[in-house]
Enzyme design. Structure first.
Site, mmCIF file in Angstrom:
data_model
loop_
_atom_site.group_PDB
_atom_site.id
_atom_site.type_symbol
_atom_site.label_atom_id
_atom_site.label_comp_id
_atom_site.label_asym_id
_atom_site.label_seq_id
_atom_site.Cartn_x
_atom_site.Cartn_y
_atom_site.Cartn_z
ATOM 1 N N ASP A 170 0.829 -1.204 0.000
ATOM 2 C CA ASP A 170 0.000 0.000 0.000
ATOM 3 C C ASP A 170 0.869 1.261 0.000
ATOM 4 O OD1 ASP A 170 -2.643 0.811 -0.102
ATOM 5 O OD2 ASP A 170 -2.792 1.095 2.064
ATOM 6 N N HIS A 253 -5.199 1.670 -6.934
ATOM 7 C CA HIS A 253 -6.353 1.417 -6.068
ATOM 8 C C HIS A 253 -7.620 1.179 -6.890
ATOM 9 C CE1 HIS A 253 -3.862 2.510 -2.645
ATOM 10 N NE2 HIS A 253 -4.819 2.064 -1.862
ATOM 11 N N HIS A 256 -7.451 -2.337 -7.893
ATOM 12 C CA HIS A 256 -7.763 -3.092 -6.663
ATOM 13 C C HIS A 256 -9.277 -3.172 -6.458
ATOM 14 C CE1 HIS A 256 -9.122 -2.816 -2.484
ATOM 15 N NE2 HIS A 256 -8.185 -3.697 -2.196
ATOM 16 N N HIS A 270 -5.548 -5.993 1.677
ATOM 17 C CA HIS A 270 -5.663 -4.812 0.816
ATOM 18 C C HIS A 270 -4.378 -4.456 0.061
ATOM 19 C CE1 HIS A 270 -6.791 -0.651 -0.206
ATOM 20 N NE2 HIS A 270 -5.622 -0.297 0.271
HETATM 21 ZN ZN LIG Z 1 -4.680 1.574 0.179
#
Ligand SMILES: [Zn+2]
Length: 356
Positions: A170, A253, A256, A270
């Site tokens: 991340d 993201h 994602h 995540h």
């Molecule tokens: Zn994130």
């Protein structure tokens, strides 16, 4: 107009800092309302409580039930004692996000005690909110950052290494998404500060991730663990804290979010999925193949995924599935909107094919 809220008011790190928590807390208040995950509180309380007693601090504890939802915030708020000076959250990102929202509603300063290095929640003024079932609802921008963030590296080193690996994925995105999102704003000082912080994230992660993950397996709060924890918390928080909309998450993201339609990926943390999204972002953006290969070599070295198979999808996605991933990645609330140019579904499906 540009708003910058770059960091916690005070950020204190080190192995064993929780043993001195009372010394710091007493500067700000006498009575604490503590919200903690069960495992997190059982570990942290052994260090915190003796320090509270030594410094004459009063405290009450409420147990966090696991989801950062408005329902959970209501429940926790109803448990708050009348006389409190500070709200303290103890745990991972969701526990901190929920307790931060409780603090904001009670109009009390927030103290963060992160127990895993998975997100930068402990230093930001943002809470991510979900339904009680864990489906994303929205973000809350609170009017204050944390008053105090206490990072005990020994506690972090005692948590599962996979959370740190997710935090690394991340935080890596801060650089790769930041430099794309910032296009057209490069001459703006808060954007420059955000990108400088993103560069600190990148350089620290490249240098120390491999060692830190090895040390995590031995539960050793080493220098490398400290470096990576600081990258995930204070450097990462400063990227959006300075740059705001100009250095936000974007296509990594977005991809994602799109991948959430693929059932098999749900078990993955995540940041591990975001890491895959970074590779797709580089293809969407047409970046040189050798740079993508260079990043993939780093992934292989530390255990981040370079293919959907490594995210648990051991089959080829059909054209229809890829199209659904792209459509979800392009939904109006997706971070894809922070790309500096318009991205089509064909660009996304093509980028995933290239990544594969
Ligand atoms: Zn994130």
């Amino acid at each position: 107009m540009h708003l910058a809220m770059a960091s916690a008011n005070a950020y204190i790190h080190g192995s064993g800092v929780l043993r001195q928590a009372g010394e710091w807390l007493q500067k700000y208040g006498k009575n604490l309302f503590i919200i903690g995950g069960r495992t997190a509180w059982s570990k942290a309380s052994v260090l915190l409580v003796p320090s509270f007693l030594e410094h004459g601090l009063g405290y009450e504890v409420a147990s966090f039930q696991g989801e950062s939802s408005y329902e959970e915030v209501e429940r926790l708020q109803s448990l708050a004692p009348k006389e409190i000076d500070l709200v303290m959250g103890v745990g991972g990102g969701k526990a901190l996000d929920a307790s931060k929202t409780v603090a904001a509603r009670l109009k009390k300063p927030f103290v963060a005690v992160p127990t895993v290095a998975g997100t930068c929640s402990c230093v930001t003024h943002i809470s991510v909110m979900y339904t009680p079932q864990g489906v994303f609802v929205d973000y809350i921008n609170h009017p204050q950052n944390s008053l105090l963030t206490l990072v005990d590296t020994a506690i972090i080193a005692d948590s599962p290494a996979n959370y740190m690996l997710s935090g690394i994925g991340d935080t890596l995105a801060k650089w790769y998404e930041g430099i794309v999102c910032a296009r057209g704003h490069e001459d703006h000082v808060p954007t420059k500060l955000g990108l400088a912080a993103a560069k600190v994230c990148l350089d620290t992660l490249v240098q120390y991730s491999s060692q830190a993950l090895k040390d995590m397996e031995k539960k050793d709060p080493s220098y490398a663990v400290q470096q990576i924890t600081d990258a995930i918390f204070i450097a990462s928080g400063a990227v959006g804290g300075f740059g705001m909309e100009t250095t936000r998450a974007c296509a990594a993201h977005g991809v994602h979010d799109g991948l959430t339609v693929v059932e098999e990926t749900h078990a993955m943390l995540h940041g591990i999925k975001v890491a895959y999204g970074i590779l797709a972002l580089m293809h969407i953006d047409g970046q040189p193949l050798e740079e993508i290969e260079h990043l993939k070599a780093f992934y292989r070295n530390i255990g981040l995924p370079t293919s959907l198979a490594e995210l648990g999808v051991d089959r080829k996605l059909t054209d229809e599935e890829l199209e659904r991933v792209a459509q979800l990645a392009l939904s109006p609330t997706s971070f894809m909107r922070f790309m500096p140019y318009s991205v089509s579904s064909a660009m996304i499906t093509e980028a995933i094919r290239k990544t594969e």
